[in-house]
Scaffold this motif. Structure first.
Motif, PDB file in Angstrom:
ATOM      1  N   PRO A  80       0.831  -1.208   0.000  1.00 39.75           N
ATOM      2  CA  PRO A  80       0.000   0.000   0.000  1.00 39.75           C
ATOM      3  C   PRO A  80       0.864   1.256   0.000  1.00 39.75           C
ATOM      4  CG  PRO A  80       0.074  -0.944   2.196  1.00 39.75           C
ATOM      5  CD  PRO A  80       0.821  -1.889   1.303  1.00 39.75           C
ATOM      6  N   HIS A  81       0.268   2.351  -0.418  1.00 41.21           N
ATOM      7  CA  HIS A  81       0.943   3.644  -0.392  1.00 41.21           C
ATOM      8  C   HIS A  81       0.236   4.557   0.604  1.00 41.21           C
ATOM      9  CE1 HIS A  81       2.509   2.079  -4.209  1.00 41.21           C
ATOM     10  NE2 HIS A  81       3.568   2.764  -3.859  1.00 41.21           N
ATOM     11  N   PHE A  82       0.950   5.575   1.037  1.00 42.21           N
ATOM     12  CA  PHE A  82       0.456   6.539   2.024  1.00 42.21           C
ATOM     13  C   PHE A  82       0.761   7.929   1.492  1.00 42.21           C
ATOM     14  CE2 PHE A  82       1.164   9.405   5.553  1.00 42.21           C
ATOM     15  CZ  PHE A  82       0.125   9.117   6.421  1.00 42.21           C
ATOM     16  N   ILE A  83      -0.225   8.803   1.490  1.00 37.82           N
ATOM     17  CA  ILE A  83      -0.029  10.189   1.072  1.00 37.82           C
ATOM     18  C   ILE A  83      -0.248  11.080   2.281  1.00 37.82           C
ATOM     19  CG2 ILE A  83      -0.802  12.059  -0.436  1.00 37.82           C
ATOM     20  CD1 ILE A  83      -1.780   9.897  -2.397  1.00 37.82           C
ATOM     21  N   CYS A  84       0.780  11.861   2.617  1.00 32.33           N
ATOM     22  CA  CYS A  84       0.688  12.771   3.760  1.00 32.33           C
ATOM     23  C   CYS A  84      -0.156  13.978   3.366  1.00 32.33           C
ATOM     24  CB  CYS A  84       2.078  13.213   4.197  1.00 32.33           C
ATOM     25  SG  CYS A  84       2.035  14.349   5.608  1.00 32.33           S
ATOM     26  N   ARG A  85      -1.164  14.280   4.168  1.00 31.76           N
ATOM     27  CA  ARG A  85      -2.052  15.410   3.889  1.00 31.76           C
ATOM     28  C   ARG A  85      -1.367  16.753   4.159  1.00 31.76           C
ATOM     29  NH1 ARG A  85      -7.225  13.733   2.726  1.00 31.76           N
ATOM     30  NH2 ARG A  85      -7.922  11.759   3.609  1.00 31.76           N
ATOM     31  N   ASP A  88       2.320  16.335   1.471  1.00 32.88           N
ATOM     32  CA  ASP A  88       1.943  15.778   0.170  1.00 32.88           C
ATOM     33  C   ASP A  88       2.939  14.737  -0.358  1.00 32.88           C
ATOM     34  OD1 ASP A  88      -0.183  15.785  -1.681  1.00 32.88           O
ATOM     35  OD2 ASP A  88       1.045  16.880  -3.121  1.00 32.88           O
ATOM     36  N   GLN A  89       3.849  14.276   0.484  1.00 37.24           N
ATOM     37  CA  GLN A  89       4.782  13.239   0.060  1.00 37.24           C
ATOM     38  C   GLN A  89       4.086  11.882   0.054  1.00 37.24           C
ATOM     39  OE1 GLN A  89       8.890  13.322   1.490  1.00 37.24           O
ATOM     40  NE2 GLN A  89       8.348  15.194   2.579  1.00 37.24           N
ATOM     41  N   VAL A  90       4.578  11.001  -0.815  1.00 32.71           N
ATOM     42  CA  VAL A  90       4.047   9.653  -0.925  1.00 32.71           C
ATOM     43  C   VAL A  90       5.065   8.687  -0.343  1.00 32.71           C
ATOM     44  CG1 VAL A  90       3.271   7.858  -2.528  1.00 32.71           C
ATOM     45  CG2 VAL A  90       2.738  10.255  -2.994  1.00 32.71           C
ATOM     46  N   PHE A  91       4.571   7.702   0.405  1.00 32.84           N
ATOM     47  CA  PHE A  91       5.423   6.697   1.025  1.00 32.84           C
ATOM     48  C   PHE A  91       4.900   5.316   0.666  1.00 32.84           C
ATOM     49  CE2 PHE A  91       5.516  10.499   3.544  1.00 32.84           C
ATOM     50  CZ  PHE A  91       6.847  10.654   3.887  1.00 32.84           C
ATOM     51  N   ASP A 113      -8.039  -3.236 -14.750  1.00 35.82           N
ATOM     52  CA  ASP A 113      -6.759  -3.886 -15.028  1.00 35.82           C
ATOM     53  C   ASP A 113      -5.706  -3.640 -13.952  1.00 35.82           C
ATOM     54  OD1 ASP A 113      -6.000  -1.285 -15.456  1.00 35.82           O
ATOM     55  OD2 ASP A 113      -5.536  -1.538 -17.572  1.00 35.82           O
ATOM     56  N   GLY A 114      -6.119  -3.092 -12.823  1.00 37.85           N
ATOM     57  CA  GLY A 114      -5.180  -2.876 -11.739  1.00 37.85           C
ATOM     58  C   GLY A 114      -5.861  -2.220 -10.557  1.00 37.85           C
ATOM     59  N   GLU A 115      -5.158  -2.211  -9.432  1.00 33.21           N
ATOM     60  CA  GLU A 115      -5.676  -1.571  -8.233  1.00 33.21           C
ATOM     61  C   GLU A 115      -4.517  -1.189  -7.340  1.00 33.21           C
ATOM     62  OE1 GLU A 115      -5.484  -3.394  -5.116  1.00 33.21           O
ATOM     63  OE2 GLU A 115      -4.911  -5.301  -5.966  1.00 33.21           O
ATOM     64  N   ASP A 116      -4.767  -0.220  -6.485  1.00 33.71           N
ATOM     65  CA  ASP A 116      -3.753   0.214  -5.529  1.00 33.71           C
ATOM     66  C   ASP A 116      -4.475   0.624  -4.255  1.00 33.71           C
ATOM     67  OD1 ASP A 116      -1.371   0.951  -4.355  1.00 33.71           O
ATOM     68  OD2 ASP A 116      -0.779   2.315  -5.938  1.00 33.71           O
ATOM     69  N   VAL A 117      -3.900   0.287  -3.129  1.00 34.56           N
ATOM     70  CA  VAL A 117      -4.451   0.681  -1.833  1.00 34.56           C
ATOM     71  C   VAL A 117      -3.686   1.920  -1.372  1.00 34.56           C
ATOM     72  CG1 VAL A 117      -4.794   0.003   0.569  1.00 34.56           C
ATOM     73  CG2 VAL A 117      -5.101  -1.678  -1.262  1.00 34.56           C
ATOM     74  N   VAL A 118      -4.433   2.986  -1.077  1.00 31.56           N
ATOM     75  CA  VAL A 118      -3.810   4.248  -0.671  1.00 31.56           C
ATOM     76  C   VAL A 118      -4.423   4.698   0.651  1.00 31.56           C
ATOM     77  CG1 VAL A 118      -3.344   6.644  -1.304  1.00 31.56           C
ATOM     78  CG2 VAL A 118      -3.494   4.901  -3.090  1.00 31.56           C
ATOM     79  N   PHE A 119      -3.556   5.018   1.599  1.00 29.17           N
ATOM     80  CA  PHE A 119      -3.977   5.572   2.883  1.00 29.17           C
ATOM     81  C   PHE A 119      -3.575   7.040   2.927  1.00 29.17           C
ATOM     82  CE2 PHE A 119      -3.311   1.057   3.749  1.00 29.17           C
ATOM     83  CZ  PHE A 119      -4.494   0.719   4.377  1.00 29.17           C
ATOM     84  N   PHE A 120      -4.287   7.817   3.716  1.00 32.15           N
ATOM     85  CA  PHE A 120      -3.998   9.243   3.872  1.00 32.15           C
ATOM     86  C   PHE A 120      -3.842   9.551   5.355  1.00 32.15           C
ATOM     87  CE2 PHE A 120      -6.450   8.713   0.037  1.00 32.15           C
ATOM     88  CZ  PHE A 120      -5.789   9.518  -0.877  1.00 32.15           C
ATOM     89  N   GLY A 121      -3.056  10.553   5.661  1.00 34.76           N
ATOM     90  CA  GLY A 121      -2.871  10.959   7.049  1.00 34.76           C
ATOM     91  C   GLY A 121      -1.681  11.891   7.153  1.00 34.76           C
ATOM     92  N   ARG A 122      -0.943  11.773   8.246  1.00 34.02           N
ATOM     93  CA  ARG A 122       0.258  12.592   8.450  1.00 34.02           C
ATOM     94  C   ARG A 122       1.458  11.685   8.605  1.00 34.02           C
ATOM     95  NH1 ARG A 122      -0.719  16.158  13.319  1.00 34.02           N
ATOM     96  NH2 ARG A 122      -1.840  14.320  13.978  1.00 34.02           N
ATOM     97  N   CYS A 123       2.527  12.020   7.896  1.00 39.05           N
ATOM     98  CA  CYS A 123       3.771  11.232   7.963  1.00 39.05           C
ATOM     99  C   CYS A 123       4.448  11.509   9.314  1.00 39.05           C
ATOM    100  CB  CYS A 123       4.691  11.577   6.800  1.00 39.05           C
ATOM    101  SG  CYS A 123       5.434  13.230   6.871  1.00 39.05           S
ATOM    102  N   PRO A 124       5.462  10.726   9.690  1.00 39.01           N
ATOM    103  CA  PRO A 124       6.129  10.929  10.984  1.00 39.01           C
ATOM    104  C   PRO A 124       6.680  12.354  11.176  1.00 39.01           C
ATOM    105  CG  PRO A 124       6.752   8.818  10.075  1.00 39.01           C
ATOM    106  CD  PRO A 124       5.955   9.526   9.014  1.00 39.01           C
ATOM    107  N   ALA A 125       7.232  12.947  10.113  1.00 40.03           N
ATOM    108  CA  ALA A 125       7.792  14.299  10.245  1.00 40.03           C
ATOM    109  C   ALA A 125       6.702  15.333  10.495  1.00 40.03           C
ATOM    110  CB  ALA A 125       8.592  14.660   8.991  1.00 40.03           C
ATOM    111  N   CYS A 126       5.571  15.203   9.807  1.00 38.79           N
ATOM    112  CA  CYS A 126       4.476  16.166   9.967  1.00 38.79           C
ATOM    113  C   CYS A 126       3.684  15.924  11.246  1.00 38.79           C
ATOM    114  CB  CYS A 126       3.546  16.119   8.755  1.00 38.79           C
ATOM    115  SG  CYS A 126       4.303  16.741   7.240  1.00 38.79           S
ATOM    116  N   LYS A 127       3.723  14.731  11.752  1.00 39.40           N
ATOM    117  CA  LYS A 127       2.972  14.388  12.967  1.00 39.40           C
ATOM    118  C   LYS A 127       3.591  15.028  14.209  1.00 39.40           C
ATOM    119  CE  LYS A 127       1.495  10.322  15.469  1.00 39.40           C
ATOM    120  NZ  LYS A 127       1.696   8.899  15.632  1.00 39.40           N
ATOM    121  N   LYS A 128       4.905  15.338  14.145  1.00 45.56           N
ATOM    122  CA  LYS A 128       5.609  15.919  15.299  1.00 45.56           C
ATOM    123  C   LYS A 128       5.124  17.325  15.605  1.00 45.56           C
ATOM    124  CE  LYS A 128       9.771  13.219  14.850  1.00 45.56           C
ATOM    125  NZ  LYS A 128      11.172  13.192  14.640  1.00 45.56           N
TER     126      LYS A 128
END
Length: 128
Positions: A80-85, A88-91, A113-128
């Motif tokens: 899965p991928h994660f996008i920081c709100r 805006d970086q993707v992890f 023909d494909g799928e991707d799981v994406v989560f959204f939230g705050r990355c560790p740097a932005c969460k601080k």
């Protein structure tokens, strides 16, 4: 015919950039990191190397809605991928995503023909 993998300082700069950032990167982000490691490397050289490295399965292209094309190192798993709100970086997150397409019956007028799981939230740097 065997495809020979080339080892050049330009490729090393691209791979080092992806390994150091440890997340999917855009062409612009790769250019910045590669130029720090290999001054003078041109945009066309980077783009050509990205294409060749994808052909050799050394890189994977990631398409996420609203994002430029991203590139990441392959893991052999569908992660899965994660996008920081905030930034805006993707992890890329650890752990493999469950198979979704086989469990979803799409309407007959759609071809999936494909799928991707994406989560959204705050990355560790932005969460601080």
């Amino acid at each position: 015919m065997t495809h020979r993998v080339r080892h050049t300082k330009q490729r090393a700069a691209i791979l080092d950039t992806l390994e150091a950032m440890n997340r999917p990167l855009s062409l612009d982000e790769i250019q910045v990191g590669a130029r720090e490691r290999c001054p003078g490397i041109g945009e066309r050289t980077i783009f050509r190397n990205l294409k060749e490295m994808m052909d050799e399965y050394l890189l994977v292209r990631v398409f996420l809605p609203g994002k430029p094309t991203l590139y990441e190192l392959p893991t052999g798993e569908h992660r899965p991928h994660f996008i920081c709100r905030n930034c805006d970086q993707v992890f890329q997150l650890p752990g493999e995503t469950p198979e979704v397409m086989s469990r979803y019956k799409a309407p007959p007028e759609f071809e999936i023909d494909g799928e991707d799981v994406v989560f959204f939230g705050r990355c560790p740097a932005c969460k601080k």
